[in-house]
Design a protein around this motif. Structure first.
Motif, PDB file in Angstrom:
ATOM      1  N   ARG A 141       1.443 -50.820  -9.572  1.00 61.74           N
ATOM      2  CA  ARG A 141       0.506 -51.072 -10.616  1.00 61.74           C
ATOM      3  C   ARG A 141       1.331 -50.675 -11.963  1.00 61.74           C
ATOM      4  O   ARG A 141       0.938 -51.596 -13.032  1.00 61.74           O
ATOM      5  CB  ARG A 141      -0.604 -50.243 -10.268  1.00 61.74           C
ATOM      6  N   ILE A 170       3.312 -53.669 -12.720  1.00 63.26           N
ATOM      7  CA  ILE A 170       2.464 -54.796 -13.276  1.00 63.26           C
ATOM      8  C   ILE A 170       2.132 -54.569 -14.845  1.00 63.26           C
ATOM      9  O   ILE A 170       2.345 -55.253 -15.576  1.00 63.26           O
ATOM     10  CB  ILE A 170       1.324 -55.057 -12.562  1.00 63.26           C
ATOM     11  N   LEU A 171       1.613 -53.114 -15.093  1.00 66.53           N
ATOM     12  CA  LEU A 171       1.256 -52.779 -16.293  1.00 66.53           C
ATOM     13  C   LEU A 171       2.402 -53.062 -17.476  1.00 66.53           C
ATOM     14  O   LEU A 171       2.366 -53.622 -18.567  1.00 66.53           O
ATOM     15  CB  LEU A 171       0.782 -51.394 -16.356  1.00 66.53           C
ATOM     16  N   GLU A 172       3.767 -52.652 -16.883  1.00 67.52           N
ATOM     17  CA  GLU A 172       4.660 -52.757 -17.806  1.00 67.52           C
ATOM     18  C   GLU A 172       5.059 -54.217 -18.001  1.00 67.52           C
ATOM     19  O   GLU A 172       5.677 -54.389 -19.226  1.00 67.52           O
ATOM     20  CB  GLU A 172       6.046 -51.801 -16.967  1.00 67.52           C
ATOM     21  N   HIS A 173       5.057 -54.843 -17.014  1.00 62.69           N
ATOM     22  CA  HIS A 173       5.489 -56.218 -17.173  1.00 62.69           C
ATOM     23  C   HIS A 173       4.500 -56.942 -18.236  1.00 62.69           C
ATOM     24  O   HIS A 173       4.951 -57.970 -19.110  1.00 62.69           O
ATOM     25  CB  HIS A 173       5.460 -57.018 -15.809  1.00 62.69           C
ATOM     26  N   ARG A 174       3.197 -56.741 -18.037  1.00 63.59           N
ATOM     27  CA  ARG A 174       2.230 -57.473 -18.824  1.00 63.59           C
ATOM     28  C   ARG A 174       2.582 -56.893 -20.231  1.00 63.59           C
ATOM     29  O   ARG A 174       2.347 -57.437 -21.248  1.00 63.59           O
ATOM     30  CB  ARG A 174       0.818 -56.848 -18.509  1.00 63.59           C
ATOM     31  N   ARG A 175       2.702 -55.529 -20.595  1.00 65.98           N
ATOM     32  CA  ARG A 175       3.205 -55.048 -22.030  1.00 65.98           C
ATOM     33  C   ARG A 175       4.282 -55.759 -22.557  1.00 65.98           C
ATOM     34  O   ARG A 175       4.214 -56.137 -23.721  1.00 65.98           O
ATOM     35  CB  ARG A 175       3.099 -53.410 -21.838  1.00 65.98           C
ATOM     36  N   GLN A 176       5.238 -56.048 -21.814  1.00 68.80           N
ATOM     37  CA  GLN A 176       6.377 -56.754 -22.059  1.00 68.80           C
ATOM     38  C   GLN A 176       6.058 -58.170 -22.526  1.00 68.80           C
ATOM     39  O   GLN A 176       6.540 -58.698 -23.705  1.00 68.80           O
ATOM     40  CB  GLN A 176       7.862 -56.589 -21.061  1.00 68.80           C
ATOM     41  N   VAL A 177       5.288 -58.793 -21.582  1.00 70.00           N
ATOM     42  CA  VAL A 177       5.005 -60.009 -21.897  1.00 70.00           C
ATOM     43  C   VAL A 177       4.029 -60.172 -23.105  1.00 70.00           C
ATOM     44  O   VAL A 177       4.222 -61.193 -24.180  1.00 70.00           O
ATOM     45  CB  VAL A 177       4.227 -60.792 -20.814  1.00 70.00           C
ATOM     46  N   ALA A 178       3.204 -59.350 -23.498  1.00 69.45           N
ATOM     47  CA  ALA A 178       2.398 -59.079 -24.518  1.00 69.45           C
ATOM     48  C   ALA A 178       3.137 -58.921 -26.012  1.00 69.45           C
ATOM     49  O   ALA A 178       3.021 -59.546 -27.013  1.00 69.45           O
ATOM     50  CB  ALA A 178       1.188 -58.069 -24.718  1.00 69.45           C
ATOM     51  N   GLN A 179       4.364 -58.230 -25.657  1.00 72.73           N
ATOM     52  CA  GLN A 179       5.154 -58.082 -26.817  1.00 72.73           C
ATOM     53  C   GLN A 179       5.971 -59.198 -27.133  1.00 72.73           C
ATOM     54  O   GLN A 179       6.115 -59.566 -28.522  1.00 72.73           O
ATOM     55  CB  GLN A 179       6.051 -56.842 -26.386  1.00 72.73           C
ATOM     56  N   SER A 229       5.091 -62.504 -26.707  1.00 67.67           N
ATOM     57  CA  SER A 229       4.093 -63.389 -27.107  1.00 67.67           C
ATOM     58  C   SER A 229       3.882 -62.995 -28.762  1.00 67.67           C
ATOM     59  O   SER A 229       3.855 -64.031 -29.419  1.00 67.67           O
ATOM     60  CB  SER A 229       3.097 -63.297 -26.378  1.00 67.67           C
TER      61      SER A 229
END
Length: 219
Positions: free
Chosen positions: A203, A206-215, A217
């Protein structure tokens, strides 16, 4: 329905002795469940004491004993003693009447003393003739009662010992199964913890991956 539901789930022949810390923790939990007046208040399962119904004489004797007063009264033994004859001479009619009353009183006391001595002599004669046999018979009866109580006690002790032996054998026979179940439970708990740790790690990834994707973008 009983107020106390007993459950004997302990395994004294398998379980290890609790440590002082574990015992103290258990006693603390027990104390927390007890009411403040548990030492002075009877348990609800214990019936109330029946109301005492003593005679006035017994109540009087209990009050005397409670007050710590000495025992007084009882049978006046002086009435059974040999009376002394009245002394003196009578010169007037009034003195003669008084002396006659004293002689009659002394004669009544003499009759009482004589009856007491006669009864005592008869009782001592009966005791001398039959007392030994009665004493031996009473001792024999007491010995029979003692043997009966000792036999019952020995049988009860043997029954208790048999129960303990059966309990020990049953627990030792199940020891291997219980140890295996406990190991299985421990491995199951450990596996569950490992899965939870792995899930928590996944988990976080996943949260770290989402944070990196958001950064990325946002750039």
């Amino acid at each position: 329905m009983p107020l106390i539901n007993e459950s004997h789930d302990s395994l004294p022949y398998i379980d290890a002795e609790p440590t002082p810390q574990e015992r103290a923790a258990a006693e603390q939990l027990i104390s927390a469940e007890l009411s403040a007046d548990y030492q002075s208040t009877l348990h609800p399962a214990i019936p109330a004491l029946p109301e005492s119904r003593f005679s006035p004489l017994i109540e009087q004797e209990l009050a005397r004993k409670e007050a710590g007063q000495p025992l007084t009264g009882g049978i006046d033994l002086s009435r059974y003693e040999a009376p002394e004859p009245p002394s003196g001479t009578s010169t007037t009619e009034e003195e003669a009447t008084r002396a006659l009353a004293e002689w009659r009183k002394t004669l009544q006391r003499a009759y009482t003393s004589s009856s007491h001595l006669s009864t005592r002599h008869a009782n001592l004669t009966l005791l001398e003739e039959n007392g030994k046999n009665a004493w031996l018979i009473a001792n024999s009866q007491l010995e029979d009662m003692l043997r009966s109580v000792e036999k019952e006690l020995a049988e009860t002790k043997q029954a208790v010992e048999n129960v303990h032996k059966e309990r020990k054998m049953a627990q030792e026979a199940s020891k291997g199964e219980l140890v295996g179940l406990e190991d299985t439970w421990k491995r199951g708990v450990g596996s569950t913890l490992d899965v939870e740790v792995a899930a928590e790690g996944l988990r976080m990834q996943i949260l770290e991956h989402r944070r990196q994707v958001a950064q990325q973008s946002a750039r």
